[in-house]
Scaffold this motif. Structure first.
Motif, PDB file in Angstrom:
ATOM      1  N   ALA A 190     120.692 112.166  55.974  1.00 36.80           N
ATOM      2  CA  ALA A 190     122.021 111.668  56.477  1.00 36.80           C
ATOM      3  C   ALA A 190     121.916 110.586  57.786  1.00 36.80           C
ATOM      4  N   SER A 191     121.075 111.094  58.691  1.00 43.13           N
ATOM      5  CA  SER A 191     120.903 110.279  59.885  1.00 43.13           C
ATOM      6  C   SER A 191     119.770 109.099  59.725  1.00 43.13           C
ATOM      7  N   TYR A 192     119.486 108.764  58.615  1.00 41.22           N
ATOM      8  CA  TYR A 192     118.804 107.684  58.229  1.00 41.22           C
ATOM      9  C   TYR A 192     117.271 107.800  58.638  1.00 41.22           C
ATOM     10  N   LEU A 193     116.921 109.143  58.888  1.00 41.60           N
ATOM     11  CA  LEU A 193     115.480 109.395  59.385  1.00 41.60           C
ATOM     12  C   LEU A 193     114.643 109.799  57.901  1.00 41.60           C
ATOM     13  N   HIS A 194     114.054 108.785  57.193  1.00 44.39           N
ATOM     14  CA  HIS A 194     113.486 109.219  56.000  1.00 44.39           C
ATOM     15  C   HIS A 194     112.163 108.739  56.108  1.00 44.39           C
ATOM     16  N   LEU A 195     111.254 109.544  55.569  1.00 43.49           N
ATOM     17  CA  LEU A 195     109.660 109.462  55.230  1.00 43.49           C
ATOM     18  C   LEU A 195     109.353 109.227  53.864  1.00 43.49           C
ATOM     19  N   PRO A 196     108.652 108.103  53.512  1.00 41.67           N
ATOM     20  CA  PRO A 196     108.274 108.021  52.042  1.00 41.67           C
ATOM     21  C   PRO A 196     107.411 109.342  51.814  1.00 41.67           C
ATOM     22  N   GLU A 197     106.848 109.568  50.536  1.00 40.26           N
ATOM     23  CA  GLU A 197     105.951 110.676  50.292  1.00 40.26           C
ATOM     24  C   GLU A 197     104.402 110.181  50.560  1.00 40.26           C
ATOM     25  N   PHE A 198     104.107 108.988  51.057  1.00 39.80           N
ATOM     26  CA  PHE A 198     102.868 108.501  51.445  1.00 39.80           C
ATOM     27  C   PHE A 198     103.216 107.322  52.303  1.00 39.80           C
ATOM     28  N   GLY A 199     101.749 106.797  52.687  1.00 43.46           N
ATOM     29  CA  GLY A 199     101.895 105.858  53.727  1.00 43.46           C
ATOM     30  C   GLY A 199     101.110 106.074  54.916  1.00 43.46           C
ATOM     31  N   THR A 200     101.396 105.476  56.009  1.00 47.90           N
ATOM     32  CA  THR A 200     100.623 105.526  57.366  1.00 47.90           C
ATOM     33  C   THR A 200     101.530 106.068  58.379  1.00 47.90           C
ATOM     34  N   ILE A 202      97.324 118.826  65.850  1.00 45.70           N
ATOM     35  CA  ILE A 202      97.618 119.599  64.817  1.00 45.70           C
ATOM     36  C   ILE A 202      98.701 119.116  63.641  1.00 45.70           C
ATOM     37  N   LEU A 203      99.639 118.395  64.240  1.00 46.13           N
ATOM     38  CA  LEU A 203     100.549 117.577  63.462  1.00 46.13           C
ATOM     39  C   LEU A 203     100.021 116.380  62.616  1.00 46.13           C
ATOM     40  N   ALA A 204      98.968 115.835  63.220  1.00 45.98           N
ATOM     41  CA  ALA A 204      98.355 114.731  62.570  1.00 45.98           C
ATOM     42  C   ALA A 204      97.612 115.435  61.470  1.00 45.98           C
ATOM     43  N   LYS A 205      96.968 116.879  61.628  1.00 45.81           N
ATOM     44  CA  LYS A 205      96.254 117.278  60.403  1.00 45.81           C
ATOM     45  C   LYS A 205      97.048 117.606  59.401  1.00 45.81           C
ATOM     46  N   ARG A 206      98.390 117.988  59.538  1.00 42.82           N
ATOM     47  CA  ARG A 206      99.539 118.355  58.777  1.00 42.82           C
ATOM     48  C   ARG A 206      99.864 117.301  57.988  1.00 42.82           C
ATOM     49  N   PHE A 207     100.045 115.985  58.652  1.00 41.05           N
ATOM     50  CA  PHE A 207     100.185 114.705  57.770  1.00 41.05           C
ATOM     51  C   PHE A 207      99.345 114.367  57.072  1.00 41.05           C
ATOM     52  N   TYR A 208      97.982 114.404  57.311  1.00 38.76           N
ATOM     53  CA  TYR A 208      96.853 114.170  56.413  1.00 38.76           C
ATOM     54  C   TYR A 208      96.651 114.979  55.357  1.00 38.76           C
ATOM     55  N   ASP A 209      96.930 116.475  55.587  1.00 38.60           N
ATOM     56  CA  ASP A 209      96.985 117.249  54.346  1.00 38.60           C
ATOM     57  C   ASP A 209      97.930 117.220  53.452  1.00 38.60           C
ATOM     58  N   LEU A 210      98.841 116.270  53.714  1.00 41.09           N
ATOM     59  CA  LEU A 210     100.239 115.776  52.831  1.00 41.09           C
ATOM     60  C   LEU A 210      99.681 114.765  52.059  1.00 41.09           C
ATOM     61  N   GLY A 211      98.561 114.077  52.598  1.00 42.44           N
ATOM     62  CA  GLY A 211      98.292 112.509  51.853  1.00 42.44           C
ATOM     63  C   GLY A 211      98.523 111.543  52.745  1.00 42.44           C
ATOM     64  N   TYR A 212      99.065 111.574  53.973  1.00 45.01           N
ATOM     65  CA  TYR A 212      99.182 110.490  54.604  1.00 45.01           C
ATOM     66  C   TYR A 212      97.833 109.657  55.221  1.00 45.01           C
ATOM     67  N   GLN A 213      97.931 108.383  55.515  1.00 43.77           N
ATOM     68  CA  GLN A 213      96.828 107.710  56.039  1.00 43.77           C
ATOM     69  C   GLN A 213      97.350 108.015  57.746  1.00 43.77           C
ATOM     70  N   LEU A 214      96.122 108.064  58.581  1.00 42.40           N
ATOM     71  CA  LEU A 214      96.661 108.124  60.003  1.00 42.40           C
ATOM     72  C   LEU A 214      95.918 106.996  60.676  1.00 42.40           C
ATOM     73  N   LYS A 256      88.190 116.391  67.622  1.00 41.41           N
ATOM     74  CA  LYS A 256      88.860 117.754  66.771  1.00 41.41           C
ATOM     75  C   LYS A 256      88.690 117.668  65.425  1.00 41.41           C
ATOM     76  N   GLY A 257      88.094 116.515  64.710  1.00 42.94           N
ATOM     77  CA  GLY A 257      87.539 116.526  63.385  1.00 42.94           C
ATOM     78  C   GLY A 257      88.706 115.718  62.684  1.00 42.94           C
ATOM     79  N   ILE A 258      89.594 114.947  63.212  1.00 35.54           N
ATOM     80  CA  ILE A 258      90.479 114.159  62.381  1.00 35.54           C
ATOM     81  C   ILE A 258      90.155 112.733  62.588  1.00 35.54           C
ATOM     82  N   LEU A 259      89.844 111.922  61.562  1.00 37.91           N
ATOM     83  CA  LEU A 259      89.566 110.586  61.647  1.00 37.91           C
ATOM     84  C   LEU A 259      90.979 109.750  61.438  1.00 37.91           C
ATOM     85  N   THR A 260      90.970 108.765  62.364  1.00 38.14           N
ATOM     86  CA  THR A 260      92.120 107.864  62.258  1.00 38.14           C
ATOM     87  C   THR A 260      91.407 106.343  62.082  1.00 38.14           C
ATOM     88  N   THR A 261      92.301 105.272  61.893  1.00 33.16           N
ATOM     89  CA  THR A 261      92.114 104.014  61.958  1.00 33.16           C
ATOM     90  C   THR A 261      92.654 103.694  63.207  1.00 33.16           C
TER      91      THR A 261
END
Length: 176
Positions: free
Chosen positions: A45-55, A70-82, A95-100
């Motif tokens: 309702a406040s126009y803060l929408h994230l699609p189910e995939f993406g970067t 920790i938050l990045a790992k959770r996004f990665y586990d959901l299938g997002y690119q970082l 910390k073992g989290i690879l990003t572009t």
């Protein structure tokens, strides 16, 4: 669950970093049986929408990197690119989290504003240091995100709440 509504796209000279003063122009409410469902409705309702995939792009202050990884790992586990700026990317990698790696604004290619304009970014997570002084690059990144309708998070608490919603998305929306 209430969520504030901010009209930064209409306030061109106002930085989107939240301070102790109230800058919201309204609020919305989401109601449901679970906090995640209520939060989902309030975010939508406040126009803060994230699609189910993406970067998701991270550019965070040094003192926020430990929580942000920790938050990045959770996004990665959901299938997002970082993606992340160089300092954040190096910390995440340690910390073992690879990003572009993406540039703030210094170069002419692969900069965050350019990726936003090309619709290659689904959300920006941008924090500043404890002294709350926003840098010039951060202001440009935040402004570009707002102008292009890209969800912008300047508080890791809000990112955590959004992740809780995304992790629980096995429900359907019903009209009242």
């Amino acid at each position: 669950m209430k969520a504030p509504v901010f009209s930064y796209e209409k306030l061109h000279k106002v930085d989107s970093l939240l301070g102790p003063e109230m800058k919201s122009t309204g609020e919305v409410m989401g109601s449901d049986k679970s906090i995640e469902k209520a939060l989902y409705k309030a975010f939508e309702a406040s126009y803060l929408h994230l699609p189910e995939f993406g970067t998701i792009v991270f550019t965070v202050a040094n003192e926020d990197k430990k929580e942000a990884v920790i938050l990045a790992k959770r996004f990665y586990d959901l299938g997002y690119q970082l993606s992340a700026t160089i300092g954040t990317a190096k910390f995440f990698e340690s910390k073992g989290i690879l990003t572009t790696v993406v540039e703030k604004i210094e170069s002419h290619q692969n900069t965050i504003p350019e990726l936003i304009r090309q619709q290659q970014v689904q959300a920006i997570i941008n924090t500043v240091g404890a002294n709350r002084q926003s840098d010039k690059d951060g202001r440009i990144i935040r402004r570009t995100a707002i102008e292009n309708g890209i969800p912008l998070f300047t508080s890791l608490d809000t990112v955590n709440a959004m992740l809780s919603v995304l992790e629980s998305q096995n429900f359907q929306i019903k009209s009242i």
